[in-house]
Scaffold this motif. Sequence first.
Motif, PDB file in Angstrom:
ATOM      1  N   CYS A  72       0.838  -1.208   0.000  1.00  0.00           N
ATOM      2  CA  CYS A  72       0.000   0.000   0.000  1.00  0.00           C
ATOM      3  C   CYS A  72       0.871   1.255   0.000  1.00  0.00           C
ATOM      4  O   CYS A  72       2.049   1.209   0.344  1.00  0.00           O
ATOM      5  N   SER A  73       0.254   2.371  -0.353  1.00  0.00           N
ATOM      6  CA  SER A  73       0.981   3.641  -0.352  1.00  0.00           C
ATOM      7  C   SER A  73       0.753   4.424   0.937  1.00  0.00           C
ATOM      8  O   SER A  73       1.597   5.218   1.332  1.00  0.00           O
ATOM      9  N   ASP A  74      -0.373   4.215   1.598  1.00  0.00           N
ATOM     10  CA  ASP A  74      -0.701   4.910   2.842  1.00  0.00           C
ATOM     11  C   ASP A  74      -1.095   3.843   3.856  1.00  0.00           C
ATOM     12  O   ASP A  74      -2.233   3.358   3.872  1.00  0.00           O
ATOM     13  N   TYR A  75      -0.128   3.479   4.698  1.00  0.00           N
ATOM     14  CA  TYR A  75      -0.321   2.366   5.625  1.00  0.00           C
ATOM     15  C   TYR A  75      -1.538   2.569   6.537  1.00  0.00           C
ATOM     16  O   TYR A  75      -2.359   1.673   6.699  1.00  0.00           O
ATOM     17  N   GLN A 133      -8.932 -17.126   9.690  1.00  0.00           N
ATOM     18  CA  GLN A 133      -8.021 -17.685   8.689  1.00  0.00           C
ATOM     19  C   GLN A 133      -7.078 -16.596   8.197  1.00  0.00           C
ATOM     20  O   GLN A 133      -7.514 -15.599   7.628  1.00  0.00           O
ATOM     21  N   TYR A 134      -5.789 -16.783   8.445  1.00  0.00           N
ATOM     22  CA  TYR A 134      -4.780 -15.837   7.969  1.00  0.00           C
ATOM     23  C   TYR A 134      -4.842 -15.771   6.455  1.00  0.00           C
ATOM     24  O   TYR A 134      -4.851 -16.795   5.789  1.00  0.00           O
ATOM     25  N   CYS A 135      -4.902 -14.558   5.885  1.00  0.00           N
ATOM     26  CA  CYS A 135      -5.015 -14.521   4.426  1.00  0.00           C
ATOM     27  C   CYS A 135      -4.408 -13.312   3.740  1.00  0.00           C
ATOM     28  O   CYS A 135      -4.178 -13.370   2.533  1.00  0.00           O
ATOM     29  N   ILE A 136      -4.120 -12.208   4.434  1.00  0.00           N
ATOM     30  CA  ILE A 136      -3.538 -11.053   3.760  1.00  0.00           C
ATOM     31  C   ILE A 136      -2.320 -10.558   4.528  1.00  0.00           C
ATOM     32  O   ILE A 136      -2.348 -10.429   5.755  1.00  0.00           O
ATOM     33  N   GLU A 137      -1.239 -10.300   3.779  1.00  0.00           N
ATOM     34  CA  GLU A 137      -0.088  -9.581   4.297  1.00  0.00           C
ATOM     35  C   GLU A 137      -0.162  -8.187   3.687  1.00  0.00           C
ATOM     36  O   GLU A 137      -0.143  -8.043   2.465  1.00  0.00           O
ATOM     37  N   LEU A 138      -0.259  -7.177   4.527  1.00  0.00           N
ATOM     38  CA  LEU A 138      -0.302  -5.796   4.052  1.00  0.00           C
ATOM     39  C   LEU A 138       1.051  -5.166   4.353  1.00  0.00           C
ATOM     40  O   LEU A 138       1.483  -5.134   5.500  1.00  0.00           O
ATOM     41  N   PHE A 139       1.722  -4.709   3.303  1.00  0.00           N
ATOM     42  CA  PHE A 139       3.046  -4.111   3.435  1.00  0.00           C
ATOM     43  C   PHE A 139       2.990  -2.626   3.105  1.00  0.00           C
ATOM     44  O   PHE A 139       2.212  -2.204   2.241  1.00  0.00           O
ATOM     45  N   SER A 140       3.860  -1.863   3.746  1.00  0.00           N
ATOM     46  CA  SER A 140       4.105  -0.486   3.338  1.00  0.00           C
ATOM     47  C   SER A 140       5.589  -0.376   3.032  1.00  0.00           C
ATOM     48  O   SER A 140       6.421  -0.999   3.692  1.00  0.00           O
ATOM     49  N   PHE A 141       5.911   0.374   2.002  1.00  0.00           N
ATOM     50  CA  PHE A 141       7.299   0.665   1.658  1.00  0.00           C
ATOM     51  C   PHE A 141       7.367   2.140   1.297  1.00  0.00           C
ATOM     52  O   PHE A 141       6.388   2.696   0.772  1.00  0.00           O
ATOM     53  N   PRO A 142       8.508   2.779   1.531  1.00  0.00           N
ATOM     54  CA  PRO A 142       8.610   4.184   1.133  1.00  0.00           C
ATOM     55  C   PRO A 142       8.534   4.305  -0.394  1.00  0.00           C
ATOM     56  O   PRO A 142       9.261   3.619  -1.110  1.00  0.00           O
TER      57      PRO A 142
END
Length: 129
Positions: free
Chosen positions: A14-17, A53-62
Amino acid sequence: MLNLRAIHHVAIICSDYDASRAFYTNVLGFTVVAEHFRAERQSYKLDLALNGQYCIELFSFPDPPARVSRPEARGLRHLAFEVDDLDAATEWLRQNSVTFEPIRVDEYTGKRFTFFSDPDHLPLEFYER
């Protein structure tokens, strides 16, 4: 033969965590399994579950680069969620100021569905069970 058992998770950058975290937890109802800030990468990793149920990894990067997602771009087309009542689901989206496309009917199954977007315009779908 390869014996795949299930889809384990989907990773989303994502762009805005804060906005994406709020959208996936407060609007879509995912629960937080774990949240980590990785200082060396200036990145968050948020593990989300749906109905336990684990199903999404949400990442933020600069400054992640934008990815073309519409119209009909090559790659992942959309992520679909099954709902029991599409009218109730779209009313919830409306109450949370999430716009969605007009409800359509799948020509092969006769089931109703609609598309909407997350804060980064990732195409998402509600598909009525």
